[in-house]
Design a protein around this motif. Sequence first.
Motif, PDB file in Angstrom:
ATOM      1  N   HIS A  65       0.801  -1.068  -0.010  1.00  0.00           N
ATOM      2  CA  HIS A  65      -0.066  -0.367  -0.021  1.00  0.00           C
ATOM      3  C   HIS A  65       0.951   1.296  -0.067  1.00  0.00           C
ATOM      4  O   HIS A  65       2.172   1.067   0.222  1.00  0.00           O
ATOM      5  CB  HIS A  65      -0.901   0.134   0.989  1.00  0.00           C
ATOM      6  N   VAL A  66       0.254   2.313  -0.380  1.00  0.00           N
ATOM      7  CA  VAL A  66       0.676   3.747  -0.560  1.00  0.00           C
ATOM      8  C   VAL A  66       1.406   4.186   0.769  1.00  0.00           C
ATOM      9  O   VAL A  66       2.298   5.021   0.955  1.00  0.00           O
ATOM     10  CB  VAL A  66      -0.073   4.671  -1.073  1.00  0.00           C
ATOM     11  N   MET A  67       0.725   3.607   2.077  1.00  0.00           N
ATOM     12  CA  MET A  67       1.200   4.419   3.200  1.00  0.00           C
ATOM     13  C   MET A  67       2.577   3.891   3.642  1.00  0.00           C
ATOM     14  O   MET A  67       2.930   2.728   3.553  1.00  0.00           O
ATOM     15  CB  MET A  67       0.418   3.932   4.355  1.00  0.00           C
ATOM     16  N   GLU A  68       3.544   4.759   3.945  1.00  0.00           N
ATOM     17  CA  GLU A  68       4.931   4.724   4.480  1.00  0.00           C
ATOM     18  C   GLU A  68       4.570   4.220   6.023  1.00  0.00           C
ATOM     19  O   GLU A  68       3.663   4.578   6.771  1.00  0.00           O
ATOM     20  CB  GLU A  68       5.710   5.828   4.282  1.00  0.00           C
ATOM     21  N   HIS A  69       5.443   3.345   6.471  1.00  0.00           N
ATOM     22  CA  HIS A  69       5.465   3.116   7.776  1.00  0.00           C
ATOM     23  C   HIS A  69       6.757   3.148   8.759  1.00  0.00           C
ATOM     24  O   HIS A  69       7.840   2.914   8.110  1.00  0.00           O
ATOM     25  CB  HIS A  69       5.130   1.489   7.973  1.00  0.00           C
ATOM     26  N   GLY A  70       6.698   3.456  10.097  1.00  0.00           N
ATOM     27  CA  GLY A  70       7.547   3.197  10.895  1.00  0.00           C
ATOM     28  C   GLY A  70       7.098   2.333  11.958  1.00  0.00           C
ATOM     29  O   GLY A  70       6.004   2.727  12.375  1.00  0.00           O
ATOM     30  N   LEU A  71       7.913   1.529  12.348  1.00  0.00           N
ATOM     31  CA  LEU A  71       7.418   0.475  13.417  1.00  0.00           C
ATOM     32  C   LEU A  71       8.405   0.443  14.437  1.00  0.00           C
ATOM     33  O   LEU A  71       9.328  -0.165  14.266  1.00  0.00           O
ATOM     34  CB  LEU A  71       6.991  -0.892  12.665  1.00  0.00           C
ATOM     35  N   TYR A  72       7.975   0.784  15.684  1.00  0.00           N
ATOM     36  CA  TYR A  72       8.889   0.359  16.945  1.00  0.00           C
ATOM     37  C   TYR A  72       8.240  -0.660  17.716  1.00  0.00           C
ATOM     38  O   TYR A  72       7.263  -0.549  18.180  1.00  0.00           O
ATOM     39  CB  TYR A  72       8.968   1.867  17.622  1.00  0.00           C
ATOM     40  N   VAL A  73       9.020  -1.854  17.974  1.00  0.00           N
ATOM     41  CA  VAL A  73       8.560  -2.902  18.698  1.00  0.00           C
ATOM     42  C   VAL A  73       8.659  -2.602  20.173  1.00  0.00           C
ATOM     43  O   VAL A  73       9.511  -2.377  20.871  1.00  0.00           O
ATOM     44  CB  VAL A  73       9.151  -4.402  18.470  1.00  0.00           C
ATOM     45  N   LEU A  74       7.435  -2.326  20.784  1.00  0.00           N
ATOM     46  CA  LEU A  74       7.317  -2.053  22.378  1.00  0.00           C
ATOM     47  C   LEU A  74       7.411  -3.326  23.031  1.00  0.00           C
ATOM     48  O   LEU A  74       8.087  -3.480  24.236  1.00  0.00           O
ATOM     49  CB  LEU A  74       6.017  -1.448  22.483  1.00  0.00           C
TER      50      LEU A  74
ATOM     51  N   VAL B 213      12.298  -9.857  14.669  1.00  0.00           N
ATOM     52  CA  VAL B 213      12.375  -8.651  15.304  1.00  0.00           C
ATOM     53  C   VAL B 213      11.697  -8.836  16.612  1.00  0.00           C
ATOM     54  O   VAL B 213      11.188  -9.794  16.932  1.00  0.00           O
ATOM     55  CB  VAL B 213      11.458  -7.540  14.647  1.00  0.00           C
ATOM     56  N   GLU B 214      12.528  -8.165  17.619  1.00  0.00           N
ATOM     57  CA  GLU B 214      12.089  -8.413  19.073  1.00  0.00           C
ATOM     58  C   GLU B 214      11.821  -6.586  19.659  1.00  0.00           C
ATOM     59  O   GLU B 214      12.131  -5.799  18.810  1.00  0.00           O
ATOM     60  CB  GLU B 214      12.767  -8.944  19.645  1.00  0.00           C
ATOM     61  N   ALA B 215      11.636  -6.608  20.801  1.00  0.00           N
ATOM     62  CA  ALA B 215      11.336  -5.471  21.634  1.00  0.00           C
ATOM     63  C   ALA B 215      12.573  -4.529  21.560  1.00  0.00           C
ATOM     64  O   ALA B 215      13.446  -5.111  21.818  1.00  0.00           O
ATOM     65  CB  ALA B 215      10.924  -5.704  22.962  1.00  0.00           C
ATOM     66  N   GLY B 216      12.345  -3.318  21.190  1.00  0.00           N
ATOM     67  CA  GLY B 216      13.371  -2.432  20.940  1.00  0.00           C
ATOM     68  C   GLY B 216      14.011  -2.240  19.503  1.00  0.00           C
ATOM     69  O   GLY B 216      14.571  -1.145  19.282  1.00  0.00           O
ATOM     70  N   ASP B 217      13.388  -2.996  18.482  1.00  0.00           N
ATOM     71  CA  ASP B 217      13.976  -3.023  17.285  1.00  0.00           C
ATOM     72  C   ASP B 217      12.869  -2.068  16.554  1.00  0.00           C
ATOM     73  O   ASP B 217      11.661  -1.711  16.951  1.00  0.00           O
ATOM     74  CB  ASP B 217      13.708  -4.276  16.582  1.00  0.00           C
ATOM     75  N   TYR B 218      13.390  -1.542  15.311  1.00  0.00           N
ATOM     76  CA  TYR B 218      12.759  -0.480  14.634  1.00  0.00           C
ATOM     77  C   TYR B 218      12.898  -0.883  12.864  1.00  0.00           C
ATOM     78  O   TYR B 218      13.657  -1.270  12.588  1.00  0.00           O
ATOM     79  CB  TYR B 218      13.174   0.916  14.845  1.00  0.00           C
ATOM     80  N   MET B 219      11.632  -0.774  12.387  1.00  0.00           N
ATOM     81  CA  MET B 219      11.618  -0.925  11.096  1.00  0.00           C
ATOM     82  C   MET B 219      10.881   0.108  10.427  1.00  0.00           C
ATOM     83  O   MET B 219       9.995   0.699  10.782  1.00  0.00           O
ATOM     84  CB  MET B 219      10.414  -2.280  10.739  1.00  0.00           C
ATOM     85  N   TRP B 220      11.680   0.482   9.366  1.00  0.00           N
ATOM     86  CA  TRP B 220      11.104   1.389   8.619  1.00  0.00           C
ATOM     87  C   TRP B 220      10.613   0.850   7.213  1.00  0.00           C
ATOM     88  O   TRP B 220      11.341   0.036   6.685  1.00  0.00           O
ATOM     89  CB  TRP B 220      11.950   2.698   8.053  1.00  0.00           C
ATOM     90  N   LEU B 221       9.296   1.202   6.598  1.00  0.00           N
ATOM     91  CA  LEU B 221       8.805   0.494   5.386  1.00  0.00           C
ATOM     92  C   LEU B 221       8.482   1.363   4.355  1.00  0.00           C
ATOM     93  O   LEU B 221       7.766   2.574   4.646  1.00  0.00           O
ATOM     94  CB  LEU B 221       7.702  -0.561   5.666  1.00  0.00           C
ATOM     95  N   ARG B 222       9.043   1.514   3.321  1.00  0.00           N
ATOM     96  CA  ARG B 222       8.827   2.393   2.319  1.00  0.00           C
ATOM     97  C   ARG B 222       7.415   2.285   1.698  1.00  0.00           C
ATOM     98  O   ARG B 222       6.861   0.971   1.680  1.00  0.00           O
ATOM     99  CB  ARG B 222       9.716   2.101   1.084  1.00  0.00           C
ATOM    100  N   ALA B 223       6.914   3.170   1.004  1.00  0.00           N
ATOM    101  CA  ALA B 223       5.449   2.872   0.309  1.00  0.00           C
ATOM    102  C   ALA B 223       5.742   1.880  -0.489  1.00  0.00           C
ATOM    103  O   ALA B 223       6.487   1.641  -1.488  1.00  0.00           O
ATOM    104  CB  ALA B 223       5.138   4.119  -0.165  1.00  0.00           C
ATOM    105  N   PHE B 224       4.499   0.981  -0.562  1.00  0.00           N
ATOM    106  CA  PHE B 224       4.341  -0.201  -1.459  1.00  0.00           C
ATOM    107  C   PHE B 224       5.263  -1.477  -1.021  1.00  0.00           C
ATOM    108  O   PHE B 224       5.402  -2.309  -1.949  1.00  0.00           O
ATOM    109  CB  PHE B 224       4.428   0.286  -2.891  1.00  0.00           C
ATOM    110  N   CYS B 225       6.118  -1.180   0.018  1.00  0.00           N
ATOM    111  CA  CYS B 225       6.934  -2.445   0.278  1.00  0.00           C
ATOM    112  C   CYS B 225       6.028  -3.453   0.905  1.00  0.00           C
ATOM    113  O   CYS B 225       5.050  -3.283   1.895  1.00  0.00           O
ATOM    114  CB  CYS B 225       7.811  -2.150   1.547  1.00  0.00           C
ATOM    115  N   PRO B 226       5.839  -4.864   0.498  1.00  0.00           N
ATOM    116  CA  PRO B 226       5.111  -5.775   0.767  1.00  0.00           C
ATOM    117  C   PRO B 226       5.560  -6.109   2.273  1.00  0.00           C
ATOM    118  O   PRO B 226       6.584  -6.200   2.696  1.00  0.00           O
ATOM    119  CB  PRO B 226       5.384  -6.946  -0.312  1.00  0.00           C
TER     120      PRO B 226
END
Length: 276
Positions: A209-218, A233-246
Amino acid sequence: MTAKYYAPTGGHPPQTQLLTDRAIFTEAYAVIPKGTLRDITTSFLPFWEGTRLWVIARPLSGFAETFSQYIMEVAPGGGSDTPEADAGAEGVLFVVEGTATLTVDGAAHTMEEGGYAYLPPATDWTLHNHTDVPLRFHWIRKAYEAVEGLPHPDVIITNEKDIAPTLMPDTDGKWGTTRFVDPTDLRHDMHVTIVTFEPGGVIPFLETHVMEHGLYVLEGKAVYNLNNDWVEVEAGDYMWLRAFCPQACYAGGPGKFRYLLYKDVNRHMGLRLSGK
């Protein structure tokens, strides 16, 4: 509900530690593991006293296009009377450890762990740590995209513990989203939510999808499929996902898997490249 969120404390690994880690940086996504959040990767900001921060996302061609995200660490007695230098920036604060005193338009608010604040552009606010223990919180910033005929959103100050998650249909209660903003309120051009998976919960298809994401594992751990790469991934990790990244995930347990999620929403797509 008792929540315990992961918060980095810095430090430095010993010389005996192996170099091998889980950091990944690609054109489609990035994974910043908690082990990279060390003393030598911190930054400082003007007009913030007793404060350091980790920048985990920033606008950068080919990387985060719409937002920046900091993990702020404020020592006892620290804080700022002029925290935001950009009058056009909106912000979300989310407290993961300690207690903040947030003052908005002269009114003081106490924000404890799980505390959330949405601050529209040009808001008069200050933030201080009046306790004797460190304060750590996420600060997500975005250049607000105003729309003629729509006013700016209102200030929101609440705590995730006081909001019932919205359960996804047909998931047996294993996938829920804590929403701080009404999704139909088109004044908002970004949403920051908390997504919770119970053990065994899955995203059963590759979201694209078109939405960009930032995900911080709580809390917890999971396996994520990012652009057809499986990463743990585990607590404390961060993921950035570009628009349209499956993207998809599987939460294997033993406890809940929870993350703080950013996405851009509710605006037309710009039809001209920057500078054209």
